[in-house]
Motif scaffolding. Structure first.
Motif, PDB file in Angstrom:
ATOM      1  N   PHE A 233      44.457  37.127  26.178  1.00 18.37           N
ATOM      2  CA  PHE A 233      44.265  38.558  26.408  1.00 18.37           C
ATOM      3  C   PHE A 233      44.612  38.888  27.852  1.00 18.37           C
ATOM      4  CE2 PHE A 233      40.292  36.443  27.381  1.00 18.37           C
ATOM      5  CZ  PHE A 233      39.924  37.007  28.596  1.00 18.37           C
ATOM      6  N   GLU A 234      44.702  40.181  28.146  1.00 25.41           N
ATOM      7  CA  GLU A 234      44.914  40.666  29.502  1.00 25.41           C
ATOM      8  C   GLU A 234      43.679  41.447  29.950  1.00 25.41           C
ATOM      9  OE1 GLU A 234      47.394  40.050  31.530  1.00 25.41           O
ATOM     10  OE2 GLU A 234      48.489  38.834  30.041  1.00 25.41           O
ATOM     11  N   PHE A 235      43.391  41.395  31.232  1.00 28.69           N
ATOM     12  CA  PHE A 235      42.247  42.147  31.772  1.00 28.69           C
ATOM     13  C   PHE A 235      42.607  43.623  31.797  1.00 28.69           C
ATOM     14  CE2 PHE A 235      39.480  43.898  35.007  1.00 28.69           C
ATOM     15  CZ  PHE A 235      38.286  43.244  34.768  1.00 28.69           C
ATOM     16  N   PRO A 236      41.751  44.487  31.252  1.00 30.64           N
ATOM     17  CA  PRO A 236      42.074  45.920  31.189  1.00 30.64           C
ATOM     18  C   PRO A 236      42.213  46.539  32.577  1.00 30.64           C
ATOM     19  CG  PRO A 236      40.223  45.387  29.752  1.00 30.64           C
ATOM     20  CD  PRO A 236      40.467  44.185  30.606  1.00 30.64           C
ATOM     21  N   GLU A 237      43.246  47.309  32.757  1.00 26.76           N
ATOM     22  CA  GLU A 237      43.475  47.961  34.040  1.00 26.76           C
ATOM     23  C   GLU A 237      42.393  49.006  34.298  1.00 26.76           C
ATOM     24  OE1 GLU A 237      47.006  50.482  36.359  1.00 26.76           O
ATOM     25  OE2 GLU A 237      47.339  49.673  34.339  1.00 26.76           O
ATOM     26  N   GLY A 238      41.838  48.978  35.493  1.00 25.07           N
ATOM     27  CA  GLY A 238      40.841  49.965  35.876  1.00 25.07           C
ATOM     28  C   GLY A 238      39.419  49.648  35.463  1.00 25.07           C
ATOM     29  N   LEU A 239      39.203  48.549  34.738  1.00 26.06           N
ATOM     30  CA  LEU A 239      37.850  48.200  34.295  1.00 26.06           C
ATOM     31  C   LEU A 239      37.010  47.729  35.484  1.00 26.06           C
ATOM     32  CD1 LEU A 239      35.744  47.617  32.068  1.00 26.06           C
ATOM     33  CD2 LEU A 239      36.753  45.327  31.868  1.00 26.06           C
ATOM     34  N   LYS A 240      35.813  48.310  35.646  1.00 30.49           N
ATOM     35  CA  LYS A 240      34.860  47.893  36.673  1.00 30.49           C
ATOM     36  C   LYS A 240      33.663  47.264  35.985  1.00 30.49           C
ATOM     37  CE  LYS A 240      36.270  51.397  40.029  1.00 30.49           C
ATOM     38  NZ  LYS A 240      35.832  52.528  40.898  1.00 30.49           N
ATOM     39  N   LEU A 241      33.521  45.960  36.170  1.00 26.43           N
ATOM     40  CA  LEU A 241      32.492  45.220  35.448  1.00 26.43           C
ATOM     41  C   LEU A 241      31.095  45.740  35.743  1.00 26.43           C
ATOM     42  CD1 LEU A 241      33.857  41.585  35.948  1.00 26.43           C
ATOM     43  CD2 LEU A 241      34.143  43.048  33.952  1.00 26.43           C
ATOM     44  N   SER A 242      30.801  46.025  37.006  1.00 27.10           N
ATOM     45  CA  SER A 242      29.441  46.423  37.384  1.00 27.10           C
ATOM     46  C   SER A 242      29.021  47.724  36.719  1.00 27.10           C
ATOM     47  CB  SER A 242      29.332  46.563  38.904  1.00 27.10           C
ATOM     48  OG  SER A 242      30.236  47.547  39.383  1.00 27.10           O
TER      49      SER A 242
END
Length: 337
Positions: A233-242
């Motif tokens: 998979f690819e890490f979603p652009e703009g995702l902020k984990l916190s």
């Protein structure tokens, strides 16, 4: 040539050129490694070396050629090296102190990486001319023994490796609301520590949405063993984990957002306003009392907060919250009767 030496030389070759390097030139530069076998075998060997460099975080990529540019492999320098961060001695000391505190977190999966970074900071700080005579950091830190839950340590380590390799994971997860264990296939995006508890932010293929999993509720997990060098998979652009992990129990995403109104009586009214802060959508004054309006995604999670104020907080709406708080008070009364 030994493998480590070959990887370093390959890295140097690609860093010291401004254009893509075709495989034919790479093969000529390493005759003992890629030149003494068939082209197919040499390419397979190079692919393994390329995967090893990628695993180390080297942004090695392939550029297809066209009429205006060559094809080949390259490392973009702007992605390879980060700009230097200049911190004042006081800022460096606070950063170091926070890192040392983090070393003592239970089962931290980043313990060794953090220890290495802190030792680098301490050695670099010792050579600074602007540090002053009273500024000193320990020259070397030793490994802090990791005690605690062995299963948590094992799961954190496995998830850390899966996140780095971008491999899917199958979880045996004990859900809170249904009180049952289910199998979930997830794409792990990252780990967040919030109030002493580790959370996994991941895309759940069962729910078809990004969900948060409390590690304490993971009963078992397995990382996809197929094609270990190929990301799933690819890490979603703009995702902020916190932002995905709830800061308060009533922010857990168990249902669509609803507005809840709670009346706080003195002497806790002003303290409640300060405690909820910006999370309160609206604050009304009613004499010495304060009425707070909150956006809630877990009414069950809000009940303990209301009870904590020991009768100085009264839910006004929605009716479901009022009923749950009244039921909780009845249970408490029955248990202590």
């Amino acid at each position: 040539m030994k493998r480590a030496e070959r990887l370093l030389d390959l890295l140097a070759l690609l860093l010291n050129t401004r254009r893509p390097v075709p495989f034919s030139e790479i093969r000529e530069a390493f005759p003992e490694d890629y030149g003494d076998c068939s082209e197919e075998a040499a390419l397979r060997k190079f692919e393994r070396d390329k995967a090893d460099l990628t695993d180390l975080g080297i942004p090695l990529e392939y550029q297809a050629g066209d009429e205006l540019s060559d094809e080949g492999y390259l490392i973009r320098r702007e992605r390879y090296a980060l700009p230097a961060v200049k911190l004042a001695p006081e800022e460096l000391a606070m950063f170091f102190l926070a890192g040392v505190a983090a070393l003592h977190l239970e089962a931290s999966p980043f313990h060794d990486d953090l220890l290495l970074a802190l030792n680098k900071i301490s050695w670099a700080a010792g050579s600074r001319e602007d540090a002053g005579r009273d500024f000193a950091l320990p020259r070397s830190l030793g490994r802090v023994p990791q005690e605690g839950n062995p299963r948590l340590q094992e799961h954190l380590g496995a998830l850390r490796r899966a996140i780095v390799a971008r491999k899917s994971v199958t979880l045996s997860y004990h859900g809170f609301w249904r009180d049952e264990v289910s199998q979930r296939r997830v794409d792990p995006y990252g780990l967040v520590l919030r109030r002493g508890a580790w959370h996994l932010v991941a895309y759940c293929h069962t729910r078809r949405d990004i969900r948060v999993f409390l590690l304490e509720r993971i009963r078992g997990l397995s990382v996809n063993p197929l094609k270990p060098k190929t990301p799933d998979f690819e890490f979603p652009e703009g995702l902020k984990l916190s932002e995905r992990v709830a800061r308060e129990p009533w922010e857990i995403r168990s249902h669509p957002p609803v507005r809840a109104r709670i009346r706080f009586e003195p002497p806790v009214a002003e303290a409640a306003v300060a405690e909820f802060g910006h999370r309160a959508c609206q604050v009304e004054q009613d004499g010495e009392s304060r009425i707070l309006e909150l956006e809630v995604t877990s009414l069950d999670g809000l009940v303990p907060t209301v009870l904590w104020y020991r009768g100085r907080a009264t839910p006004l709406s929605p009716p479901e919250l009022c009923e749950r708080v009244q039921a909780a008070w009845r249970r408490i009364g029955e248990e202590h009767a």
